[in-house]
Motif scaffolding. Structure first.
Motif, short mmCIF file in Angstrom:
data_model
loop_
_atom_site.label_atom_id
_atom_site.label_comp_id
_atom_site.label_asym_id
_atom_site.label_seq_id
_atom_site.Cartn_x
_atom_site.Cartn_y
_atom_site.Cartn_z
N HIS A 46 -91.85 46.22 -30.92
CA HIS A 46 -90.87 45.20 -30.61
C HIS A 46 -91.08 45.59 -28.88
O HIS A 46 -91.42 46.64 -28.25
N TYR A 47 -90.82 44.25 -28.14
CA TYR A 47 -90.74 43.87 -26.64
C TYR A 47 -89.37 44.06 -26.29
O TYR A 47 -88.71 43.77 -25.98
N ASP A 48 -89.56 45.46 -26.00
CA ASP A 48 -88.81 46.48 -25.11
C ASP A 48 -89.24 47.45 -23.73
O ASP A 48 -90.01 47.91 -24.19
N ILE B 288 -108.76 50.02 -27.66
CA ILE B 288 -107.74 50.54 -28.73
C ILE B 288 -107.05 48.98 -29.02
O ILE B 288 -107.38 48.70 -28.46
N ASN B 289 -107.35 49.21 -30.02
CA ASN B 289 -106.11 47.90 -31.06
C ASN B 289 -105.44 48.16 -31.49
O ASN B 289 -104.48 48.73 -31.53
N ILE B 290 -104.79 47.24 -30.85
CA ILE B 290 -103.06 46.93 -30.19
C ILE B 290 -102.46 45.76 -31.58
O ILE B 290 -103.23 44.82 -31.79
N ILE B 291 -101.47 46.65 -32.14
CA ILE B 291 -100.51 45.66 -33.42
C ILE B 291 -99.35 45.28 -32.79
O ILE B 291 -98.77 46.19 -32.82
N ALA B 292 -98.92 44.07 -33.24
CA ALA B 292 -97.30 44.06 -33.29
C ALA B 292 -97.61 42.61 -33.96
O ALA B 292 -98.73 41.76 -34.88
N SER B 293 -95.83 42.45 -34.36
CA SER B 293 -95.77 40.59 -34.98
C SER B 293 -96.20 39.50 -34.04
O SER B 293 -96.31 39.83 -32.98
N GLU B 294 -96.50 39.01 -35.15
CA GLU B 294 -96.64 36.92 -34.86
C GLU B 294 -95.69 36.95 -33.62
O GLU B 294 -95.99 36.48 -32.49
N ILE B 295 -94.78 37.45 -33.58
CA ILE B 295 -93.12 36.53 -32.85
C ILE B 295 -93.39 37.53 -31.75
O ILE B 295 -93.31 37.01 -30.50
N GLU B 296 -92.98 38.52 -31.90
CA GLU B 296 -92.98 39.48 -30.87
C GLU B 296 -94.33 39.55 -29.76
O GLU B 296 -94.82 39.95 -28.36
N SER B 297 -95.84 39.40 -30.92
CA SER B 297 -97.13 39.02 -30.37
C SER B 297 -96.64 38.03 -28.74
O SER B 297 -97.56 38.37 -27.75
N LYS B 298 -95.97 37.04 -28.71
CA LYS B 298 -95.67 35.50 -27.82
C LYS B 298 -95.35 36.43 -25.94
O LYS B 298 -95.98 36.46 -25.52
N TYR B 299 -94.41 37.49 -26.17
CA TYR B 299 -93.69 38.11 -25.28
C TYR B 299 -94.45 39.21 -24.34
O TYR B 299 -94.18 38.97 -23.81
N ILE B 300 -94.81 40.02 -25.51
CA ILE B 300 -95.65 40.97 -24.90
C ILE B 300 -96.68 40.51 -24.23
O ILE B 300 -97.75 40.89 -23.07
#
Length: 228
Positions: free
Chosen positions: A65-67, A84-96
């Protein structure tokens, strides 16, 4: 396949602290879960090599998550290891990625308005920390139930701490990497920082769901590994 925790020691306000990013080893490929604060790159590199692994084998970084204590060094990792392949949830990716202003920054700015004077300095400092985070685009956006890492890891949606928070479930290892959906305190699993949870009710539901998985090992980012 195995999971190891990487105890990272650092000082904050003159006190010794620890964070515990996880390293997943699968077929000689490494996946790091969360990257610590800004300037944690060398601390994490040292811990990985201390365990006998090489950074050239780092294939993925998964962000729960974004923190600022989870994505602080993400930009530095991507700069130094561009493959590197960076993986995150669709929701958090908008913030990251900076597509949207992060929920945490919105929350911090709202809290500042009603903060007592003696806490104002910290509030302003925290907002500046969030504003200083460098945006990174996400290569792989995941959702609840997705199977990743050669189908050995199931993505769990664990909202509450933030709305797009994810945890990682490894059925064959009877293990979960919790992110901030669960932290180890006084040898039990609890939700992280209720005061900063964006939705405490959802955080409690996520914690219950994780506990109900009946696994043996919980790799907590705060507090370290919890074994039943």
């Amino acid at each position: 396949m195995k999971i190891i925790e990487l105890p990272i020691e650092f000082e904050f306000n003159g006190q010794k602290n620890y964070l515990y990013p996880s390293l997943i080893i699968l077929n000689n490929e490494l996946t790091l879960v969360d990257t610590g604060y800004t300037n944690f790159l060398s601390l994490i590199e040292n811990e990985i090599s201390k365990n006998g692994y090489e950074m050239k084998n780092l294939k993925n970084i998964i962000i729960t998550h974004y923190d600022d204590d989870h994505i602080g060094s993400l930009y530095d990792f991507k700069e130094k290891y561009p493959w590197i392949n960076i993986i995150a949830s669709e929701i958090e990716s908008k913030y990251i990625s900076g597509e949207m202003k992060s929920e945490r920054l919105v929350q911090a700015e709202e809290m500042l308005e009603n903060m007592p004077n003696e806490e104002m300095e910290f509030g302003n400092w925290f907002i500046q920390q969030l504003k200083n985070l460098k945006h990174v685009s996400i290569d792989e956006k995941v959702h609840e139930g997705d199977m990743i890492l050669d189908n050995k890891c199931r993505v769990l949606a664990t909202p509450g701490h933030t709305s797009g928070h994810i945890s990682l479930y490894f059925p064959s290892l009877k293990s979960v990497i919790t992110g901030d959906a669960a932290v180890k305190e006084n040898n039990e699993l609890v939700i992280a920082n209720p005061d900063f949870c964006l939705n405490v009710e959802k955080a409690e539901q996520s914690l219950t769901m994780i506990k109900n998985l009946k696994v043996e090992n919980y790799f907590c980012y705060h507090g370290g590994k919890f074994t039943l």
